[in-house]
Write a protein that holds these residues in place. Structure first.
Motif, mmCIF file in Angstrom:
data_model
loop_
_atom_site.group_PDB
_atom_site.id
_atom_site.type_symbol
_atom_site.label_atom_id
_atom_site.label_comp_id
_atom_site.label_asym_id
_atom_site.label_seq_id
_atom_site.Cartn_x
_atom_site.Cartn_y
_atom_site.Cartn_z
ATOM 1 N N ALA A 334 0.849 -1.212 0.000
ATOM 2 C CA ALA A 334 0.000 0.000 0.000
ATOM 3 C C ALA A 334 0.874 1.247 0.000
ATOM 4 O O ALA A 334 0.602 2.221 -0.727
ATOM 5 N N GLN A 335 1.950 1.230 0.814
ATOM 6 C CA GLN A 335 2.866 2.388 0.852
ATOM 7 C C GLN A 335 3.557 2.584 -0.502
ATOM 8 O O GLN A 335 3.719 3.710 -0.971
ATOM 9 N N ILE A 336 3.933 1.466 -1.105
ATOM 10 C CA ILE A 336 4.578 1.510 -2.424
ATOM 11 C C ILE A 336 3.659 2.220 -3.431
ATOM 12 O O ILE A 336 4.084 3.082 -4.204
ATOM 13 N N GLU A 337 2.383 1.853 -3.389
ATOM 14 C CA GLU A 337 1.401 2.428 -4.318
ATOM 15 C C GLU A 337 1.234 3.926 -4.054
ATOM 16 O O GLU A 337 1.141 4.741 -4.980
ATOM 17 N N THR A 338 1.214 4.321 -2.770
ATOM 18 C CA THR A 338 1.081 5.745 -2.390
ATOM 19 C C THR A 338 2.266 6.548 -2.924
ATOM 20 O O THR A 338 2.098 7.654 -3.464
ATOM 21 N N ILE A 339 3.468 5.980 -2.765
ATOM 22 C CA ILE A 339 4.682 6.679 -3.211
ATOM 23 C C ILE A 339 4.692 6.809 -4.733
ATOM 24 O O ILE A 339 5.041 7.863 -5.291
ATOM 25 N N LYS A 340 4.273 5.764 -5.414
ATOM 26 C CA LYS A 340 4.231 5.801 -6.890
ATOM 27 C C LYS A 340 3.259 6.891 -7.352
ATOM 28 O O LYS A 340 3.559 7.668 -8.257
ATOM 29 N N GLU A 361 10.723 -6.200 -5.039
ATOM 30 C CA GLU A 361 12.053 -5.598 -4.823
ATOM 31 C C GLU A 361 12.422 -4.664 -5.986
ATOM 32 O O GLU A 361 12.991 -3.589 -5.773
ATOM 33 N N GLU A 362 12.080 -5.092 -7.203
ATOM 34 C CA GLU A 362 12.389 -4.258 -8.381
ATOM 35 C C GLU A 362 11.584 -2.956 -8.359
ATOM 36 O O GLU A 362 12.092 -1.894 -8.725
ATOM 37 N N GLN A 363 10.334 -3.044 -7.904
ATOM 38 C CA GLN A 363 9.501 -1.839 -7.810
ATOM 39 C C GLN A 363 10.077 -0.860 -6.785
ATOM 40 O O GLN A 363 10.148 0.345 -7.031
ATOM 41 N N VAL A 364 10.501 -1.411 -5.649
ATOM 42 C CA VAL A 364 11.106 -0.561 -4.605
ATOM 43 C C VAL A 364 12.352 0.117 -5.164
ATOM 44 O O VAL A 364 12.573 1.325 -4.990
ATOM 45 N N SER A 365 13.162 -0.644 -5.876
ATOM 46 C CA SER A 365 14.396 -0.114 -6.457
ATOM 47 C C SER A 365 14.087 0.999 -7.471
ATOM 48 O O SER A 365 14.746 2.046 -7.487
ATOM 49 N N ALA A 366 13.050 0.788 -8.313
ATOM 50 C CA ALA A 366 12.665 1.805 -9.310
ATOM 51 C C ALA A 366 12.190 3.081 -8.620
ATOM 52 O O ALA A 366 12.526 4.191 -9.039
ATOM 53 N N LEU A 367 11.414 2.923 -7.526
ATOM 54 C CA LEU A 367 10.925 4.094 -6.789
ATOM 55 C C LEU A 367 12.081 4.854 -6.141
ATOM 56 O O LEU A 367 12.116 6.089 -6.156
ATOM 57 N N LYS A 368 13.038 4.118 -5.578
ATOM 58 C CA LYS A 368 14.209 4.763 -4.957
ATOM 59 C C LYS A 368 14.973 5.585 -5.995
ATOM 60 O O LYS A 368 15.392 6.711 -5.734
ATOM 61 N N ASP A 369 15.133 4.992 -7.188
ATOM 62 C CA ASP A 369 15.852 5.672 -8.257
ATOM 63 C C ASP A 369 15.146 6.979 -8.642
ATOM 64 O O ASP A 369 15.778 8.021 -8.833
ATOM 65 N N LYS A 370 13.819 6.933 -8.731
ATOM 66 C CA LYS A 370 13.060 8.104 -9.183
ATOM 67 C C LYS A 370 12.949 9.184 -8.105
ATOM 68 O O LYS A 370 12.889 10.372 -8.418
ATOM 69 N N ILE A 371 12.901 8.777 -6.838
ATOM 70 C CA ILE A 371 12.641 9.775 -5.778
ATOM 71 C C ILE A 371 13.924 10.453 -5.299
ATOM 72 O O ILE A 371 13.892 11.597 -4.837
ATOM 73 N N ASN A 372 15.058 9.749 -5.429
ATOM 74 C CA ASN A 372 16.319 10.316 -4.952
ATOM 75 C C ASN A 372 17.002 11.116 -6.058
ATOM 76 O O ASN A 372 18.044 10.737 -6.594
ATOM 77 N N ARG A 373 16.393 12.232 -6.391
ATOM 78 C CA ARG A 373 16.910 13.117 -7.442
ATOM 79 C C ARG A 373 16.710 14.571 -7.024
ATOM 80 O O ARG A 373 15.786 14.868 -6.278
ATOM 81 N N PRO A 374 17.550 15.460 -7.545
ATOM 82 C CA PRO A 374 17.287 16.886 -7.274
ATOM 83 C C PRO A 374 15.931 17.279 -7.879
ATOM 84 O O PRO A 374 15.464 16.652 -8.841
ATOM 85 N N ILE A 375 15.308 18.300 -7.298
ATOM 86 C CA ILE A 375 13.997 18.770 -7.777
ATOM 87 C C ILE A 375 14.144 20.202 -8.277
ATOM 88 O O ILE A 375 14.787 21.040 -7.637
ATOM 89 N N ARG A 376 13.519 20.466 -9.423
ATOM 90 C CA ARG A 376 13.483 21.856 -9.907
ATOM 91 C C ARG A 376 12.026 22.265 -10.112
ATOM 92 O O ARG A 376 11.228 21.510 -10.663
ATOM 93 N N VAL A 377 11.701 23.454 -9.628
ATOM 94 C CA VAL A 377 10.391 24.047 -9.892
ATOM 95 C C VAL A 377 10.661 25.206 -10.853
ATOM 96 O O VAL A 377 11.441 26.105 -10.535
ATOM 97 N N CYS A 378 10.038 25.155 -12.023
ATOM 98 C CA CYS A 378 10.325 26.145 -13.067
ATOM 99 C C CYS A 378 9.097 27.003 -13.334
ATOM 100 O O CYS A 378 8.026 26.467 -13.644
ATOM 101 N N GLY A 379 9.267 28.307 -13.225
ATOM 102 C CA GLY A 379 8.196 29.216 -13.613
ATOM 103 C C GLY A 379 8.000 29.152 -15.122
ATOM 104 O O GLY A 379 8.970 29.041 -15.871
ATOM 105 N N MET A 380 6.747 29.205 -15.559
ATOM 106 C CA MET A 380 6.434 29.219 -16.990
ATOM 107 C C MET A 380 5.493 30.394 -17.278
ATOM 108 O O MET A 380 4.506 30.577 -16.576
#
Length: 512
Positions: A334-340, A361-380
């Motif tokens: 359930a937590q995995i689904e919330t994070i996705k 395990e592969e899903q957890v690994s994919a989520l870790k890869d996607k969430i552990n990144r710098p974030i940019r908020v860009c005005g448009m």
């Protein structure tokens, strides 16, 4: 494989460029850089957020409530020389001769709209009186006066503005006081990049302008400090020689100068990802040196910046919470689904089609890869015909879809469908970014790990009469941030006020 001589290797070592990097760049020339593949334009409700006035107030307050504990930094790319601003005026000096034709005849013959506009409205330029004092009694008539005005503005024994850094030209005039973009950026920083009375700014400048900026710093910083009750901590850096790129001849061999050395060229603003990587703060505001406003618009701009910072901090707070949860061995489905869902809905992440078929395990690994990144908020900003990169959903060679800022040069305009997608774009990027560069443990990301080297540009140039190919690195807010998590937010048009030509200073938004 290209053979490099001992002299070539010594040249590389001096610049801090590895052989591998040179070979990779030569491979890029051989392979070419593919056009990006646009999926669709990002629009409001599909890739761009639009907030109501009430929501904007809440986001500003969220930032205000948090800022006391945050390291804030304003990062200003400021290495641009003013020469491009005056291109039309340099041309005018070369070709106009008042003894042979009137100014009206010249304009009629050449269709030179830039000179026509300047001649009609030059009294509105912030340095008008300064130049007129220097040329008074020299011009016999209006035509000569315009010519002498342009000459005094540009030539070395005049004001020499054509060889100034853009950031140190007078852009605005309040009463009898002329103000540079450098000074305007300090005033802005005092409003949104200040904690406990201190504002941190970092300017990336050209080495040849180091002393000029430091002189301006000494002259104006105390005045703005006093007026805004702010202590400014200002640092500078230059583009690194190691970010220069090799030029090649038409056979993709290193282009040699007449003295036998390899020709290297500056890598463009994408090289500044290295300078940004050397900075560390909780929130980094990025804005170009020439995009400044007069005092009456300062509050609107500052509130827009605070609103974007509020968006970043809210998203980051959840991302940090979920990144920690992913390290917990007892995490549930359930937590995995919330994070996705969070990644898809709030950070615009798109997962591969086979994600649901992956093991836990592969899903957890994919989520870790996607969430552990710098974030940019860009005005448009809503598109009103101004040039600038646009927001698009883009598919890479592995069919991964992501939100990107794309320049028109990256798009295959001969492909009708791609050209049509470009036309559907409703917004453009005014270089208005708020960056979160630390992870949930407070450690700074290595930003060079998130660059897409396949988003550079190859251009044709000439040197000493010979044709060559040059390589521009992926742009700072384009390919250099390709693998960041990205949020686009609509911001007011007043936040975009760049000065690309001297005549832009005549616009009402630059009149105090």
């Amino acid at each position: 494989m290209i053979d490099l001589s001992q002299r070539d290797l010594e040249q590389l070592e001096k610049k801090g460029i590895s052989k591998e990097k040179v070979f990779n760049q030569i491979e890029t020339f051989k392979e070419g850089i593919p056009f990006v593949k646009l999926v669709r334009a990002a629009v409001v409700s599909d890739g761009i957020l639009r907030f109501s006035e009430e929501e904007q107030v809440d986001l500003v307050q969220y930032f205000e409530d948090s800022r006391g504990t945050l390291d804030l930094l304003k990062f200003v790319p400021a290495s641009g020389a003013a020469s491009r601003m005056f291109k039309a005026m340099f041309n005018f000096l070369e070709v106009y001769d008042s003894s042979k034709e009137t100014l009206a005849e010249y304009i009629d013959r050449t269709g030179d709209k830039a000179v026509k506009q300047l001649s009609e409205k030059m009294t509105s330029l912030p340095f008008y009186e300064l130049i007129m004092d220097r040329i008074k009694d020299k011009g016999a008539n209006k035509d000569e006066e315009v010519y002498l005005f342009v000459k005094e503005m540009l030539v070395a024994d005049g004001l020499n503005y054509g060889f100034y850094p853009k950031g140190l030209l007078p852009f605005h005039k309040y009463g009898s006081t002329r103000v540079t973009p450098f000074q305007e950026h300090l005033k802005e920083a005092a409003l949104y990049a200040k904690t406990d009375g201190n504002a941190n700014l970092h300017f990336t400048i050209s080495e040849q302008h180091d002393e000029m900026f430091k002189k301006e710093h000494v002259e104006v910083s105390p005045k703005v400090s006093k007026a805004t009750d702010t202590v400014f901590r200002i640092s500078y850096s230059n583009q690194k020689p190691s970010t220069d790129t090799i030029a090649v001849d038409m056979e993709n061999k290193p282009f040699k100068n007449s003295d036998g050395s390899i020709l290297f060229r500056p890598g463009g603003h994408g090289a500044l990802i290295e300078n940004l990587n050397d900075q560390d703060a909780d929130v980094i505001f990025i804005k170009n040196i020439d995009n400044v406003v007069v005092d009456k618009n300062l509050e609107t701009v500052a509130n827009s910046k605070k609103m974007l910072a509020g968006v970043l901090l809210k998203a980051q707070s959840k991302a940090f919470e979920y990144a920690k949860a992913l390290n917990n061995e007892n995490i549930s489905s359930a937590q995995i689904e919330t994070i996705k869902r969070f990644l898809e809905k709030e950070l615009n992440v798109r997962f591969s089609e086979n994600h649901d078929q992956m093991s836990f395990e592969e899903q957890v690994s994919a989520l870790k890869d996607k969430i552990n990144r710098p974030i940019r908020v860009c005005g448009m900003v809503k598109n009103e015909g101004e040039p600038g990169g646009g927001p698009f959903w883009v598919s890479d060679t592995n069919a991964n879809v992501s939100l990107q800022i794309i320049e028109s040069a990256q798009i295959d305009m001969n492909n009708e469908q791609q050209a049509a997608t470009l036309k559907n774009s409703t917004h453009f990027n005014p270089v208005d970014l708020i960056c979160g560069v630390r992870n949930h443990k407070g450690e700074k990301y290595k930003l060079l790990d998130f660059v897409d080297p396949k988003q550079g540009f190859i251009t044709g140039k000439t040197q000493e009469g010979k044709e060559l190919k040059a390589l521009e690195l992926p742009g700072l807010w384009n390919g250099a941030m390709a693998f960041w998590n990205t949020i686009f937010v609509e911001v007011p048009l007043v936040t975009f006020n760049p000065v690309k030509t001297v005549n832009d200073l005549l616009k009402s938004t630059h009149q105090a």
